[in-house]
Design a protein around this motif. Sequence first.
Motif, PDB file in Angstrom:
ATOM      1  N   CYS A 218      53.370  14.592  13.926  1.00 40.63           N
ATOM      2  CA  CYS A 218      52.311  15.149  13.072  1.00 40.63           C
ATOM      3  C   CYS A 218      51.695  16.387  13.718  1.00 40.63           C
ATOM      4  O   CYS A 218      51.502  17.415  13.062  1.00 40.63           O
ATOM      5  CB  CYS A 218      51.239  14.083  12.826  1.00 40.63           C
ATOM      6  SG  CYS A 218      49.939  14.603  11.708  1.00 40.63           S
ATOM      7  N   CYS A 221      54.086  19.363  13.620  1.00 39.32           N
ATOM      8  CA  CYS A 221      54.134  19.933  12.261  1.00 39.32           C
ATOM      9  C   CYS A 221      52.896  20.771  11.970  1.00 39.32           C
ATOM     10  O   CYS A 221      52.986  21.843  11.360  1.00 39.32           O
ATOM     11  CB  CYS A 221      54.269  18.821  11.220  1.00 39.32           C
ATOM     12  SG  CYS A 221      55.882  18.007  11.225  1.00 39.32           S
ATOM     13  N   GLN A 222      51.725  20.290  12.423  1.00 34.87           N
ATOM     14  CA  GLN A 222      50.485  21.036  12.196  1.00 34.87           C
ATOM     15  C   GLN A 222      50.515  22.393  12.884  1.00 34.87           C
ATOM     16  O   GLN A 222      49.926  23.359  12.397  1.00 34.87           O
ATOM     17  CB  GLN A 222      49.284  20.235  12.694  1.00 34.87           C
ATOM     18  CG  GLN A 222      48.898  19.095  11.774  1.00 34.87           C
ATOM     19  CD  GLN A 222      47.785  18.243  12.347  1.00 34.87           C
ATOM     20  OE1 GLN A 222      47.494  18.280  13.544  1.00 34.87           O
ATOM     21  NE2 GLN A 222      47.150  17.446  11.509  1.00 34.87           N
ATOM     22  N   LYS A 224      53.204  24.152  13.310  1.00 35.64           N
ATOM     23  CA  LYS A 224      54.379  24.859  12.790  1.00 35.64           C
ATOM     24  C   LYS A 224      55.599  24.758  13.710  1.00 35.64           C
ATOM     25  O   LYS A 224      56.470  25.617  13.701  1.00 35.64           O
ATOM     26  CB  LYS A 224      54.040  26.336  12.524  1.00 35.64           C
ATOM     27  CG  LYS A 224      52.927  26.512  11.506  1.00 35.64           C
ATOM     28  CD  LYS A 224      52.709  27.944  11.108  1.00 35.64           C
ATOM     29  CE  LYS A 224      51.636  28.057  10.034  1.00 35.64           C
ATOM     30  NZ  LYS A 224      51.403  29.436   9.600  1.00 35.64           N
ATOM     31  N   VAL A 226      58.123  22.650  13.427  1.00 38.87           N
ATOM     32  CA  VAL A 226      58.790  21.639  12.605  1.00 38.87           C
ATOM     33  C   VAL A 226      60.165  21.277  13.162  1.00 38.87           C
ATOM     34  O   VAL A 226      60.577  20.119  13.094  1.00 38.87           O
ATOM     35  CB  VAL A 226      58.915  22.127  11.137  1.00 38.87           C
ATOM     36  CG1 VAL A 226      59.312  20.984  10.226  1.00 38.87           C
ATOM     37  CG2 VAL A 226      57.617  22.730  10.655  1.00 38.87           C
ATOM     38  N   ALA A 229      59.678  18.898  15.851  1.00 43.07           N
ATOM     39  CA  ALA A 229      59.289  17.611  15.262  1.00 43.07           C
ATOM     40  C   ALA A 229      60.507  16.847  14.767  1.00 43.07           C
ATOM     41  O   ALA A 229      60.629  15.631  14.974  1.00 43.07           O
ATOM     42  CB  ALA A 229      58.296  17.839  14.119  1.00 43.07           C
ATOM     43  N   GLY A 254      55.302  18.050   6.800  1.00 49.00           N
ATOM     44  CA  GLY A 254      55.406  19.161   7.749  1.00 49.00           C
ATOM     45  C   GLY A 254      56.332  20.249   7.246  1.00 49.00           C
ATOM     46  O   GLY A 254      55.998  21.438   7.284  1.00 49.00           O
ATOM     47  N   ASN A 258      55.139  24.095   5.835  1.00 52.63           N
ATOM     48  CA  ASN A 258      55.662  25.266   6.532  1.00 52.63           C
ATOM     49  C   ASN A 258      56.632  26.062   5.668  1.00 52.63           C
ATOM     50  O   ASN A 258      57.398  26.894   6.163  1.00 52.63           O
ATOM     51  CB  ASN A 258      56.336  24.842   7.839  1.00 52.63           C
ATOM     52  CG  ASN A 258      55.321  24.499   8.915  1.00 52.63           C
ATOM     53  OD1 ASN A 258      54.810  25.384   9.583  1.00 52.63           O
ATOM     54  ND2 ASN A 258      55.009  23.226   9.073  1.00 52.63           N
TER      55      ASN A 258
END
Length: 785
Positions: A218, A221-222, A224, A226, A229, A254, A258
């Motif tokens: 998480c 993803c926040q 960027k 991804v 992640a 996510g 993005n």
Amino acid sequence: MLLRKQVRFHNASRLLTRFLPRRLQHHSSAETDTDTDGVAVMRDLPNRNRRLSLRFCVWLALKFESLVHQHSRNEVSCILATKEWCSLYWDALQLLKNSGIFITSESVRALIRTYSYMGLAEEAIHCFDRMSQFDCEPDAHAYNTILKLVLKKDFFVLGFSIYNVMLRSNSLPDDHTYTLLIGGFCKIGNFNAALEMLDDMTKSGVWPDVKTYTAIICGLCQWKKVDEAFRLFNTMKKNGYWPNLPCYNVLIDGFCKNGRIDEALSILPLLRKDGFELNLRSYRSLINGFIHAKRYSEAYVWYTKMFKRGILPDVILFSIMIRGLSEEGRVGEAAKMLDEITRMGLVPDAYCYNALIKGFCDIGLLDQAKSLQLEVSKDEQFHNAYTHTILICGMCRNGMVGEARELFNQMEKLGCLPSVVTFSALMHGLCKAHRIEEAHLLLHKMEIGRSPSLFFRLSQGSDRIFDSASLQKKVEQMCEDHQVLNAYKLLKQLAGSGVVPNIITYNILINGFCKTGNVNAAIKLFKDLQLKGLSPDSITYGTLIDGLYRANREDDAFKIREHMLKHGCQPGLSNLNAHMSWLNKKRKVSMAFSLYFEYLKSLPRRDSDSINALEDYFIRGNVKEVIRGLLEMDFKCRDFNLAPYTILLTGFCMAKKVDEALAIFSVLGEFNININPTSCVHLIDILCEEGKLDDALHIFLYTLEKGFMLRPRICNKLLKCLLLSIDKKDYAIDLVDRMQSHGYCMNTYHYDKPMEDGYESGGLLHFQDEPKVKRGRNVELQYLA
């Protein structure tokens, strides 16, 4: 310990006999009593008077630690909250203590959980602080409850300080503790600390679970990240931690946020293969992703799919749909959807109204937007800063800066505090209206805030706070002294004392000063933002470099660029293009080319050796091979952008290096790349000056083929050069015919037909602005601007 439990049992029995009704005595003493029975008792308890309510609270304080199911504990929190029995429960704890009964950490946690459930953070922390008054040592569950509360409020300094106190106590962190802290580090982008915490977790013999990995995914993803992640997601599966639906939802969300909606869709088969089906949150993420990507029709298709599966939307999804309809210009349908929410028995929240208000502002219907804002502002819950920010943005965009300023001034009177976005929006409007000094004063107001004395007070004495490190030290000390509530109040006061400007705020002002020619003020702001702990981004540097070039301070512009590279900020393509364009104006095209080579070397997928080889070709003057090599590299990396090539082509034209400019034009044609009209104009202009009319004519015919309509100046210049040329007059006549057939409207120009015994030049030209009746052939030329 056993003796203590015996004393507790003896005292508790006496107390229960005195306070509890027979039915509750029966339930509390029965060995077969379960947490389900306890909840049943809570449901059936009559609310007759304070004494009976107090009896229930005494029973609950003794019973709570035996409620092992989360559902039962949630029901307890709900009952205490709805019955407003929190103060009575506290009295019950005091009564138990006075009776010599040992109070468990779980008993106090019931109250902490209830206050947290009610959104009363200060009261929850106050309960935690008072545990020491009951000789009650907080256990891991109590620490976790407080940690979750303060981290949710984004008070990370306090959260990590509480964790340090926990380590020094007898309470050992559990998997939930580590997951909360890892999530906190990820939220602020400190992934190194999160990974260190993960190592500490395994070294302590506590193994991460799916929730732990989900917290890191998480956070990535926040921020960027991804791709990282997704790699962690696959690693998690390889290590035997099978993802659950919330984990899948985090990853899908996510990718969607993005702008990588197609990759989000590619995860869906994996999700179904693992036995999961999309739920409401999944659909929300996908629909929101489609709307962000402006793929509105696909968003509506997925919205319909959701209904077919029997999943009903919630208020959040409705607000997403309203925003999508508004962005597409379908504000009327968005307004109807707002009515649909109430028909479904849901209550629209501020986000729904804000989405519609923004829709009205975007299409210029400010009166309707203000009318809707006034309508909903009658309800206190809708006095939020975002609503006012939307209106302020709309007003500034429509040149209504005075009205925007007036609305801004009204906000505090309504108890609605402007956010950094509100300040930035108004400052941007003021800068556009050339009220730059007023915008600068707004920055000072922003920093001072509502209680400037607080900063003065905290900057005095031995424990002064002037940076994040000293703040963390003070908060940790307060937590060790069991002053968690005071630490929380301090952070809350600091957060509410002023609005901290972000880099966007400074960029707006720096741009405003640069555009008004006050570059020195822009440089001062550039230095100020760094002293306050902010890092300039590529926009900051690009804006300042552009301003310095405009002020003819090329050396300073290069110093700023060196500063940017030294501090690890790689110039973006827009920044590079601006820099190259200014160098072209100075006719330093070789230096512009060098910057482009330097930029290419900084890109991750580019081969530095190949770029060095091309740089050698350029030094030897083989521009055609250089451009061909660069284009091949672009297409191989799937990273082609026309702008640098057109800038270089234009630069060679300005430097009067015609052969190099034509070489770029030629190679771009080989790769079937369309050259823009501006580059064509520069080429025609310099070719006419250099007398290369065949090449100029070739470029002009290219513009006709591509459907470009050039301005009168360059058309006139080419025709004049052709008519003045001894052997190109017929080309001019043919060109006029072609121009007419391609949609050019012609004005009247006149030239004398050559006389057999006339001038050696073959004829006399008469160019004039207004048509006159003269002998000779009339040619009508009118060029579109």
